[in-house]
Enzyme design. Structure first.
Site, PDB file in Angstrom:
ATOM      1  CE1 TYR A 144      -7.096  -4.700  -2.994  1.00  0.00           C
ATOM      2  CE2 TYR A 144      -8.196  -2.930  -4.181  1.00  0.00           C
ATOM      3  CZ  TYR A 144      -7.064  -3.688  -3.937  1.00  0.00           C
ATOM      4  OH  TYR A 144      -5.914  -3.444  -4.638  1.00  0.00           O
ATOM      5  CG  ASP A 239     -11.464 -12.105  -3.751  1.00  0.00           C
ATOM      6  OD1 ASP A 239     -11.303 -10.884  -3.976  1.00  0.00           O
ATOM      7  OD2 ASP A 239     -10.524 -12.863  -3.443  1.00  0.00           O
ATOM      8  CE  LYS A 267      -4.731 -10.670   0.853  1.00  0.00           C
ATOM      9  NZ  LYS A 267      -3.886  -9.499   1.029  1.00  0.00           N
TER      10      LYS A 267
HETATM   11  P1  KE4 Z   1      -3.205  -8.643  -4.613  1.00  0.00           P
HETATM   12  O1  KE4 Z   1      -3.334  -8.228  -6.058  1.00  0.00           O
HETATM   13  O2  KE4 Z   1      -2.880  -7.477  -3.711  1.00  0.00           O
HETATM   14  O3  KE4 Z   1      -2.280  -9.830  -4.414  1.00  0.00           O
HETATM   15  O4  KE4 Z   1      -4.638  -9.193  -4.128  1.00  0.00           O
HETATM   16  C1  KE4 Z   1      -5.763  -8.362  -4.286  1.00  0.00           C
HETATM   17  C2  KE4 Z   1      -6.851  -8.826  -3.351  1.00  0.00           C
HETATM   18  C3  KE4 Z   1      -7.907  -9.553  -3.861  1.00  0.00           C
HETATM   19  N1  KE4 Z   1      -8.904  -9.994  -3.069  1.00  0.00           N
HETATM   20  C4  KE4 Z   1      -8.894  -9.748  -1.731  1.00  0.00           C
HETATM   21  C5  KE4 Z   1     -10.018 -10.254  -0.883  1.00  0.00           C
HETATM   22  C6  KE4 Z   1      -7.832  -9.012  -1.150  1.00  0.00           C
HETATM   23  O5  KE4 Z   1      -7.841  -8.766   0.180  1.00  0.00           O
HETATM   24  C7  KE4 Z   1      -6.797  -8.537  -1.966  1.00  0.00           C
HETATM   25  C8  KE4 Z   1      -5.643  -7.712  -1.428  1.00  0.00           C
HETATM   26  N2  KE4 Z   1      -5.723  -7.340  -0.061  1.00  0.00           N
HETATM   27  C9  KE4 Z   1      -5.041  -6.132   0.319  1.00  0.00           C
HETATM   28  C10 KE4 Z   1      -5.192  -5.949   1.833  1.00  0.00           C
HETATM   29  N3  KE4 Z   1      -6.503  -5.671   2.228  1.00  0.00           N
HETATM   30  C11 KE4 Z   1      -3.618  -6.123  -0.094  1.00  0.00           C
HETATM   31  C12 KE4 Z   1      -2.767  -5.088   0.585  1.00  0.00           C
HETATM   32  C13 KE4 Z   1      -2.344  -4.018  -0.356  1.00  0.00           C
HETATM   33  O6  KE4 Z   1      -3.121  -3.646  -1.260  1.00  0.00           O
HETATM   34  O7  KE4 Z   1      -1.200  -3.549  -0.180  1.00  0.00           O
END
Ligand code: KE4
Length: 420
Positions: A144, A239, A267
């Site tokens: 993701y 990523d 993060k």
């Molecule tokens: P954000 O747009 O949520 O800040 O980041 C997206 C993203 C991009 N790349 C990786 C490897 C990620 O894990 C994420 C976001 N992770 C999720 C949890 N697995 C965020 C939690 C959520 O969607 O509420």
């Protein structure tokens, strides 16, 4: 466990917010029950609106490597707030953060600050297409990269949790620019490049997957991606939104010794404030406006409060490199014993208990897990004050604030479940 205020708030929330939450995976849909509305966090713990306390292994989905309310971040925020909240103009702190990130992640010769991991991956992908003049992207099933239209193809995290194969609303033409392959399958990548290499702009990969649960790269997989992208003139995008500053100070690229062309961060870089970044080789980054033709912008990019928090986090981690050995030891202790039928994957302080008797090495093996049994485990632990991610397809995170006692208590609760 008293939940009346969370129940009331959840009912109200659902009247105004889809699913009652501002991000789908928070809704407990795959594990059932009432999402806990959190009042505050402190160190390794969170406290819900009904006064229940939990040892927190979600850590806001990864940012809180130092636990809740780490003093250096609070102090930095208090100081930054005195000067204002946003200027829409460059500030010294943004330069300091860019220099520090580049020092810690040397492959990021230049970088641009944005507000979320999604913005970072979306921008990195646009840049890769602009730089190569090619349209196709390789991603991996179960990974993701945020809710970028073209990457919501066989994605992990909330989409895997909710069983959404491919989201509605993405034009077929967008989705068709993405080639989704099995994670850890070098052969599949070789075949894709053999068939369409001249059209592939980039391979984007979670160098340690965290969004199908924690799945480490197979030996040689990342090296193969590096070789194949170089061979075919495509860019390798790591990523590291989740792994950055998590699996090592320099992220997975430091831990595994691979130099990507572009990296995305999020993060931990913000210590819980909204900030992310994309960056990499200077010759590629010079294609970004206003220097080059690839446009990307943001009203709150480089926000002074987020940057102040990020600077405090990184300065602390640089000054205390021993935290990584401490996290490694504690996480190894926490995941040392699992019964038959449970597989644990761990890299550094990110880990997942998979309810499967077999190794979990990709999405196909992850999706065979007994998610109902995971749901029972989740609630068993929640009732005992241990807060895990409400999904089999997410990673758990340890912080430096988790004590030996927290770990011992968690192990005891898990062993009680495993023997039940
Ligand atoms: P954000 O747009 O949520 O800040 O980041 C997206 C993203 C991009 N790349 C990786 C490897 C990620 O894990 C994420 C976001 N992770 C999720 C949890 N697995 C965020 C939690 C959520 O969607 O509420």
């Amino acid at each position: 466990m008293k939940l009346s205020r969370s129940e009331d708030l959840f009912a109200r929330a659902q009247a105004r917010i889809p699913g009652g939450v501002n991000s789908p995976v928070r809704a407990f849909r795959s594990v059932g029950g009432i999402p806990r509305f959190i009042e505050r966090g402190e160190g390794s713990r969170i406290f819900d609106v009904d006064g229940n306390s939990y040892i927190d292994y979600v850590g806001s989905w990864g940012p809180l490597l130092l636990g809740h309310r780490p003093q250096p971040v609070l102090d930095a925020l208090r100081e930054a707030m005195e000067s204002g909240t946003s200027f829409g103009a460059p500030t010294e702190r943004e330069v300091e953060l860019a220099e520090l990130v580049s020092q810690v992640v040397p492959s990021m010769e230049m970088l641009r600050l944005v507000n979320s991991g999604t913005e970072a991956t979306m921008s990195a992908l646009r840049l890769a297409r602009g730089f190569t003049g090619r349209d196709l992207t390789i991603k991996f099933e179960g990974c993701y990269h945020g809710h970028v239209d073209s990457l919501l193809v066989k994605a992990g995290s909330g989409m895997a949790t909710l069983g959404i194969a491919d989201t509605a609303g993405v034009p077929k033409a967008f989705a068709e620019t993405t080639i989704a392959l099995p994670y850890n399958s070098t052969a599949a990548v070789e075949q894709a490049f053999a068939e369409r290499g001249a059209k592939i702009a980039a391979v984007i990969v979670e160098p340690v997957a965290g969004n199908m649960g924690c799945v480490p790269p197979a030996p040689g997989f990342l090296e193969a991606l590096r070789e194949l992208t170089t061979q075919h003139g495509a860019l390798l995008i790591f990523d590291e939104v989740m792994t950055g500053f998590r699996v090592a100070l320099g992220g997975a690229q430091q831990r595994f010794g691979i130099k990507p062309d572009l990296t995305t961060l999020g993060k931990i870089i913000g210590g819980g404030l909204p900030i992310a970044a994309y960056g990499g080789r200077a010759d590629i980054m010079r294609k970004v406006a206003p220097l080059g033709p690839v446009y990307q912008a943001g009203t709150l990019s480089g926000n002074p409060l987020s940057v102040a928090a990020g600077l405090a986090m990184l300065r602390y981690l640089i000054a205390h490199p021993g935290v990584y050995a401490q996290l490694e030891t504690r996480a190894a202790q926490l995941t040392a014993r699992v019964p038959p039928g449970v597989t644990v994957n761990r890299v550094g302080s990110m880990f997942t208990f998979f309810f499967s008797p077999d190794p979990v090495t990709d999405w196909d093996s992850a999706k065979k897990c007994n998610t109902a049994r995971f749901g029972e485990f989740f609630h068993f632990m929640l009732e005992r004050g241990v807060y895990l991610a409400p999904s089999q397809f997410e990673a758990a995170f340890l912080s430096t604030a988790h004590s030996e006692e927290d770990v011992r208590y968690t192990i005891a609760a898990a062993q009680e479940f495993f023997s039940s």
